[in-house]
Design a protein around this motif. Structure first.
Motif, PDB file in Angstrom:
ATOM      1  N   ARG A  16       1.354  -0.194   5.053  1.00 12.25           N
ATOM      2  CA  ARG A  16       0.047  -0.813   4.828  1.00 12.25           C
ATOM      3  C   ARG A  16      -0.675  -0.159   3.649  1.00 12.25           C
ATOM      4  NH1 ARG A  16      -5.277  -1.433   7.686  1.00 12.25           N
ATOM      5  NH2 ARG A  16      -5.129   0.799   8.066  1.00 12.25           N
ATOM      6  N   GLY A  17      -0.480   1.147   3.494  1.00 14.49           N
ATOM      7  CA  GLY A  17      -1.146   1.860   2.407  1.00 14.49           C
ATOM      8  C   GLY A  17      -0.784   1.307   1.037  1.00 14.49           C
ATOM      9  N   GLN A  18       0.471   0.884   0.876  1.00 16.47           N
ATOM     10  CA  GLN A  18       0.865   0.320  -0.417  1.00 16.47           C
ATOM     11  C   GLN A  18       0.140  -0.983  -0.692  1.00 16.47           C
ATOM     12  OE1 GLN A  18       5.132   0.103  -1.033  1.00 16.47           O
ATOM     13  NE2 GLN A  18       5.370   2.050   0.021  1.00 16.47           N
ATOM     14  N   GLU A  62      -2.834  -1.744   0.520  1.00 14.31           N
ATOM     15  CA  GLU A  62      -4.230  -1.392   0.218  1.00 14.31           C
ATOM     16  C   GLU A  62      -4.356  -0.903  -1.213  1.00 14.31           C
ATOM     17  OE1 GLU A  62      -5.669   1.385   3.117  1.00 14.31           O
ATOM     18  OE2 GLU A  62      -6.268  -0.214   4.489  1.00 14.31           O
ATOM     19  N   ALA A  63      -3.370  -0.104  -1.653  1.00 12.05           N
ATOM     20  CA  ALA A  63      -3.411   0.402  -3.023  1.00 12.05           C
ATOM     21  C   ALA A  63      -3.351  -0.759  -4.014  1.00 12.05           C
ATOM     22  CB  ALA A  63      -2.262   1.373  -3.264  1.00 12.05           C
ATOM     23  N   ALA A  64      -2.440  -1.684  -3.784  1.00 16.18           N
ATOM     24  CA  ALA A  64      -2.299  -2.836  -4.685  1.00 16.18           C
ATOM     25  C   ALA A  64      -3.572  -3.677  -4.679  1.00 16.18           C
ATOM     26  CB  ALA A  64      -1.100  -3.674  -4.271  1.00 16.18           C
ATOM     27  N   ASP A  65      -4.077  -3.892  -3.474  1.00 15.76           N
ATOM     28  CA  ASP A  65      -5.328  -4.621  -3.289  1.00 15.76           C
ATOM     29  C   ASP A  65      -6.459  -3.957  -4.078  1.00 15.76           C
ATOM     30  OD1 ASP A  65      -6.198  -6.842  -2.055  1.00 15.76           O
ATOM     31  OD2 ASP A  65      -6.584  -5.916  -0.104  1.00 15.76           O
ATOM     32  N   SER A  66      -6.539  -2.634  -3.960  1.00 10.27           N
ATOM     33  CA  SER A  66      -7.610  -1.880  -4.605  1.00 10.27           C
ATOM     34  C   SER A  66      -7.478  -1.869  -6.124  1.00 10.27           C
ATOM     35  CB  SER A  66      -7.633  -0.438  -4.099  1.00 10.27           C
ATOM     36  OG  SER A  66      -7.788  -0.432  -2.710  1.00 10.27           O
ATOM     37  N   LEU A  67      -6.258  -2.153  -6.613  1.00 12.57           N
ATOM     38  CA  LEU A  67      -6.076  -2.218  -8.062  1.00 12.57           C
ATOM     39  C   LEU A  67      -6.437  -3.609  -8.596  1.00 12.57           C
ATOM     40  CD1 LEU A  67      -2.740  -0.234  -8.306  1.00 12.57           C
ATOM     41  CD2 LEU A  67      -4.886   0.423  -9.398  1.00 12.57           C
ATOM     42  N   GLY A  68      -6.834  -4.498  -7.689  1.00 13.15           N
ATOM     43  CA  GLY A  68      -7.273  -5.823  -8.107  1.00 13.15           C
ATOM     44  C   GLY A  68      -6.163  -6.856  -8.175  1.00 13.15           C
ATOM     45  N   MET A  69      -4.989  -6.533  -7.629  1.00 13.02           N
ATOM     46  CA  MET A  69      -3.891  -7.498  -7.678  1.00 13.02           C
ATOM     47  C   MET A  69      -4.116  -8.630  -6.683  1.00 13.02           C
ATOM     48  SD  MET A  69      -0.716  -4.797  -8.055  1.00 13.02           S
ATOM     49  CE  MET A  69       0.578  -6.023  -8.273  1.00 13.02           C
ATOM     50  N   HIS A 111       5.432  -8.241  -6.886  1.00 11.66           N
ATOM     51  CA  HIS A 111       5.676  -6.914  -7.478  1.00 11.66           C
ATOM     52  C   HIS A 111       5.827  -5.801  -6.438  1.00 11.66           C
ATOM     53  CE1 HIS A 111       5.053  -8.202 -11.615  1.00 11.66           C
ATOM     54  NE2 HIS A 111       3.996  -8.888 -11.197  1.00 11.66           N
ATOM     55  N   ILE A 112       5.171  -5.931  -5.301  1.00 13.86           N
ATOM     56  CA  ILE A 112       5.129  -4.818  -4.348  1.00 13.86           C
ATOM     57  C   ILE A 112       6.002  -5.069  -3.120  1.00 13.86           C
ATOM     58  CG2 ILE A 112       3.602  -3.333  -2.980  1.00 13.86           C
ATOM     59  CD1 ILE A 112       3.030  -3.293  -5.994  1.00 13.86           C
ATOM     60  N   PRO A 115      11.374  -4.300  -2.544  1.00 12.05           N
ATOM     61  CA  PRO A 115      11.718  -3.323  -1.504  1.00 12.05           C
ATOM     62  C   PRO A 115      12.138  -3.993  -0.194  1.00 12.05           C
ATOM     63  CG  PRO A 115       9.703  -2.691  -2.609  1.00 12.05           C
ATOM     64  CD  PRO A 115      10.022  -4.069  -3.079  1.00 12.05           C
ATOM     65  N   LEU A 124      15.307   3.337   0.772  1.00 12.00           N
ATOM     66  CA  LEU A 124      13.840   3.309   0.819  1.00 12.00           C
ATOM     67  C   LEU A 124      13.322   3.788   2.171  1.00 12.00           C
ATOM     68  CD1 LEU A 124      12.685   0.032  -0.929  1.00 12.00           C
ATOM     69  CD2 LEU A 124      12.032   2.357  -1.506  1.00 12.00           C
ATOM     70  N   PHE A 181      -5.914   7.629  -2.191  1.00 13.59           N
ATOM     71  CA  PHE A 181      -5.800   7.783  -0.743  1.00 13.59           C
ATOM     72  C   PHE A 181      -5.149   9.113  -0.363  1.00 13.59           C
ATOM     73  CE2 PHE A 181      -5.500   3.318  -1.892  1.00 13.59           C
ATOM     74  CZ  PHE A 181      -6.394   2.704  -1.031  1.00 13.59           C
ATOM     75  N   ASN A 241       0.254   6.545  -1.589  1.00 11.14           N
ATOM     76  CA  ASN A 241       0.532   5.109  -1.672  1.00 11.14           C
ATOM     77  C   ASN A 241       1.056   4.658  -3.024  1.00 11.14           C
ATOM     78  OD1 ASN A 241      -0.353   4.949   0.946  1.00 11.14           O
ATOM     79  ND2 ASN A 241      -2.405   4.280   0.403  1.00 11.14           N
TER      80      ASN A 241
END
Lengths: 227, 242
Positions: A118-120, A122-129, A137-138, A142, A227, B86, B90
């Motif tokens: 989930r963190g990945q 959130e990170a992508a979300d937070s980068l505006g994607m 891409h995310i 994987p 992975l 974080f 992440n």
């Protein structure tokens, strides 16, 4: 038991064996590519927050996975024909195979997608994607890497079940074999040869998937870790 | 001067549990704020509300002119102005360090690859990891991964950076290298909201310290506040700080 093997009787038919094997391979490649695309879209649909879309995709997956492939094939070939849509045998076969394998693909790929931390996201979300960007891409690569062995196993199974399409007289390997053995009455020999060819096709397919995996999963190629 | 981040009477519940019970806070441009408090005091939740990873039940949040409390807000525009780092880094494991950093500039800001690569190099140099561009995340230590995560946020050139317990998973040595990067950022004038358990960092780097307790802002002050707590709660909290 006395049986004298006579493979010589089959010699003149080798071009037909080759044709059958090639058709099997073509149908397999076509269904694998289409099945992967359709299956992935269904997996995304099933993960959607849109309840209707999610349920529709779920209903499709469950229907396909809980009915025999032969019935699906008959439905598309004979069913649609009686409704006025008469498809060529090979076209109907490939459609049936895609219809079938996409459902299995969807479940396998969905499992891979659900395993994205989930963190990945959130990170992508937070980068505006955007969601499509995040999927592309995310999530996707994987996810495919995680489930690759299960996925390729499924496509090998599908390759083997192309033999079912001989029931609507598709002239793939099994269909050809039926013709040959009824001409030569050498069924034992014919099916030994055909089994050998299927084995060979499986090996070719496996090698192909292995190469594709190397090309697709750069990180795994370079580090050799999962992975 | 108006605040870049402003929370007004923010309430947030998870189901029946009210986590934020009327939080108000204003952060000026260029300020570095440390938010401290025990686990469960709501500090991480407050931070996550600022860039809408969590939605609030009532109150107002304004960040760089975006009304974050507004359900109709264009969240992606907000996120162009707000970077977040974080606790668990992440990073995207299937991409190299450079690709991790280039991804958002290329996909979101539509920069050309060459521009994005230059931007990534610049961001990596800033966190002292220029030589790791071609590595994959799993080849890096935790501290290095966290610095890459900071670089990834910086490459989007946000106006505000949020840090959510970014050193909690690191040993003291790695914590030090990450904190030094953050200190440089603060000195460079970045507006920062830092949720942390590192009292030394709060004391030394933060312009102001916010102590949160039971979903409320309990005490606000500068570095000296930790030595002279005004409330018994902060005094008790600091008693555990050796």
């Amino acid at each position: 038991m006395k049986y004298k093997f006579d493979f010589g009787a089959l010699a003149e038919y080798w071009p037909q064996f080759v044709d059958g094997a090639l058709l099997t391979l073509e149908m397999t490649v076509l269904s694998t590519v289409s099945g992967l695309v359709v299956g992935t879209l269904v997996a995304i649909g099933r993960r959607s927050e849109n309840k209707l879309l999610s349920r529709l995709c779920g209903a499709y997956v469950e229907t396909v996975r809980n009915t025999p492939f032969l019935i699906q094939l008959f439905f598309i070939y004979f069913g649609l024909a009686s409704a006025g849509l008469r498809l060529p045998v090979v076209v109907a076969s490939v459609i049936a195979m895609v219809f079938n394998v996409a459902a299995y693909t969807a479940e396998i790929v969905r499992a891979g997608m659900d395993a994205t931390p989930r963190g990945q996201l959130e990170a992508a979300d937070s980068l505006g994607m955007s969601l499509p960007q995040i999927y592309w891409h995310i999530i996707l690569r994987p996810a495919l890497e995680r489930v690759y062995p299960a996925l390729t196993g499924q496509y090998i199974l599908m390759m083997l079940s192309t033999s079912v399409t001989s029931q609507i007289s598709a002239e793939e390997l099994t269909g050809i074999a039926n013709n040959i053995q009824s001409n030569t009455f050498r069924s034992f020999e014919t099916f030994i040869v055909v089994a050998g060819i299927y084995l060979l096709l499986t090996l070719i397919l496996k090698a192909g998937f292995w190469g594709l995996g190397l090309a697709l999963f750069t990180r795994r190629r370079r580090l050799g870790t999962s992975l | 001067m108006s605040a870049v981040i402003e929370l007004k009477d923010v309430h947030k519940s998870f189901g029946q549990v009210e986590v934020l019970k009327g939080v108000s806070l204003a952060v000026e441009r260029g300020e570095a704020i440390a938010v401290i408090g025990r686990s469960g005091s709501g500090k991480s939740t407050a931070l996550r509300c600022v860039n809408r990873l969590e939605t609030i039940q009532s109150g107002e949040i304004n960040v760089c002119g975006h009304p974050v409390h507004d359900p109709k807000l264009d969240v992606r525009k907000l996120r162009l102005d707000v970077g977040i780092v974080f606790q668990s880094y992440n990073l995207f494991p299937h991409l190299t360090v450079e690709e991790n950093i280039m991804l958002a500039p290329v996909t979101v800001k539509k920069l050309r690859k060459a521009e994005a690569r230059a931007l990534a190099a610049q961001a990596l140099a800033r966190v002292g990891l220029a030589e790791k561009a071609q590595s994959y995340p799993e080849q890096l230590s935790g501290g290095q991964q966290q610095r890459v995560a900071i670089a990834r946020s910086l490459a989007m050139q946000p106006q505000v950076m949020l840090f959510d317990e970014v050193t909690s998973a690191l040993d003291p040595e790695l914590t030090g290298e990450v904190l030094r990067v953050m200190e440089d950022l603060a000195k460079g004038g970045m507006t920062m909201l830092v949720v942390t358990h590192e009292m030394g960092f709060a004391r030394k780097v933060a312009d102001r310290i916010v102590y949160m307790h039971q979903g409320r802002v309990w005490e606000v002050g500068d570095g000296s506040m930790l030595a002279n707590p005004q409330t018994p709660e902060l005094r008790a909290f600091m008693a555990h700080d050796l």
